[in-house]
Design a protein around this motif. Structure first.
Motif, PDB file in Angstrom:
ATOM      1  N   HIS A   1     -14.131  17.219   8.489  1.00  0.00           N
ATOM      2  CA  HIS A   1     -14.616  17.404   9.860  1.00  0.00           C
ATOM      3  C   HIS A   1     -13.556  16.974  10.876  1.00  0.00           C
ATOM      4  O   HIS A   1     -13.303  17.673  11.865  1.00  0.00           O
TER       5      HIS A   1
ATOM      6  N   THR B   1     -16.345  24.641  15.971  1.00  0.00           N
ATOM      7  CA  THR B   1     -17.129  23.658  16.720  1.00  0.00           C
ATOM      8  C   THR B   1     -18.594  23.674  16.287  1.00  0.00           C
ATOM      9  O   THR B   1     -19.274  22.644  16.361  1.00  0.00           O
TER      10      THR B   1
ATOM     11  N   LEU C   1     -19.124  20.978  13.653  1.00  0.00           N
ATOM     12  CA  LEU C   1     -18.751  19.595  13.938  1.00  0.00           C
ATOM     13  C   LEU C   1     -19.937  18.796  14.456  1.00  0.00           C
ATOM     14  O   LEU C   1     -20.914  19.351  14.965  1.00  0.00           O
TER      15      LEU C   1
ATOM     16  N   ALA D   1     -18.188  17.969  19.039  1.00  0.00           N
ATOM     17  CA  ALA D   1     -18.340  19.398  19.326  1.00  0.00           C
ATOM     18  C   ALA D   1     -18.761  19.694  20.758  1.00  0.00           C
ATOM     19  O   ALA D   1     -18.283  20.670  21.361  1.00  0.00           O
TER      20      ALA D   1
ATOM     21  N   ARG E   1     -17.309  22.633  23.240  1.00  0.00           N
ATOM     22  CA  ARG E   1     -18.090  23.803  23.666  1.00  0.00           C
ATOM     23  C   ARG E   1     -18.029  23.977  25.180  1.00  0.00           C
ATOM     24  O   ARG E   1     -17.940  25.105  25.687  1.00  0.00           O
TER      25      ARG E   1
ATOM     26  N   ALA F   1     -11.579  19.306  13.562  1.00  0.00           N
ATOM     27  CA  ALA F   1     -11.634  18.976  14.985  1.00  0.00           C
ATOM     28  C   ALA F   1     -10.227  18.858  15.560  1.00  0.00           C
ATOM     29  O   ALA F   1      -9.934  19.390  16.642  1.00  0.00           O
TER      30      ALA F   1
ATOM     31  N   SER G   1     -13.323  14.776  23.232  1.00  0.00           N
ATOM     32  CA  SER G   1     -13.522  15.149  21.836  1.00  0.00           C
ATOM     33  C   SER G   1     -12.534  14.431  20.928  1.00  0.00           C
ATOM     34  O   SER G   1     -12.903  13.946  19.850  1.00  0.00           O
TER      35      SER G   1
END
Length: 216
Positions: A6, A36, A39, A44, A48, A10, A163
């Motif tokens: 993950h 995304t 995640l 995420a 987004r 990312a 993020s």
């Protein structure tokens, strides 16, 4: 995916979003949406929001905002060694050390990329998670100052830094002190005006690195 996968996914997505927004970025949007979607929410959700901003913004405006944000504001510098070493000789040595770490891991840079650009460090972290996570940790204070500067400037790229921060451990006491010092004093040897972030031989092309598709 496990936790390491993950984080790697990312970091790769964040790397793409922190490169110069050229025509190739549009070709990655579907992939970025898929990534995304897999995640965790803290990582995420800000990505987004930034993807929505990209899709709602004309490419020329996005590119102009990138240059205005990252090329013209010292406290929004994407070159991480600048926060630790500023305009000093030590920065050249730090860049060399990064290049050696990349080479030891078999990670190749293109000729126009500096090893401390955050997009490059994130791409390296995605490929070599243990070493990459350590490098991000070494520059935690600079990352946090960049995140806060982008937030203060209401930059859409603050979502990407939110993020990134969500993939790292919380700031410790010493790191908070370092952030406070950087915020108050600026990087070592900082000069008035738009001084270069490194000696001329280390400077990138003026439009910044374009990591998409590099190192393949």
């Amino acid at each position: 995916m496990n936790d390491d996968q993950h984080r790697a996914a990312a970091w790769q997505a964040q790397s793409l979003l922190l490169g110069y927004p050229d025509d190739r970025l549009a070709g990655h949007l579907d992939l970025l949406h898929r990534v995304t979607g897999a995640l965790d929410a803290p990582v995420a959700a800000p990505l987004r929001r930034f993807l929505a901003h990209i899709e709602a913004t004309p490419p020329s405006d996005l590119a102009a905002d990138y240059v205005a944000t990252f090329d013209h504001r010292r406290r929004c510098c994407l070159y991480l060694t600048y926060y630790a070493h500023g305009d000093t000789r030590k920065r050249g040595m730090a860049l060399l050390s990064l290049k050696q770490a990349y080479a030891a891991a078999g990670f190749r840079l293109s000729d126009d990329e500096l090893p401390d650009h955050l997009a490059v460090v994130l791409e390296f972290a995605a490929a070599v998670p243990d070493t990459g996570r350590a490098l991000l940790g070494e520059h935690r204070a600079g990352l946090e100052l960049l995140r806060l500067a982008l937030r203060d400037g209401r930059s859409p790229w603050s979502d990407v830094l939110d993020s990134v921060s969500a993939t790292l451990p919380p700031l410790g006491g010493d790191e908070r002190t370092a952030v406070a010092r950087l915020a108050a004093e600026g990087p070592p040897g900082e000069q008035v005006g738009l001084a270069p972030f490194a000696p001329p031989e280390y400077m990138p092309q003026p439009r910044g690195v374009q990591p998409q598709g590099a190192h393949r």
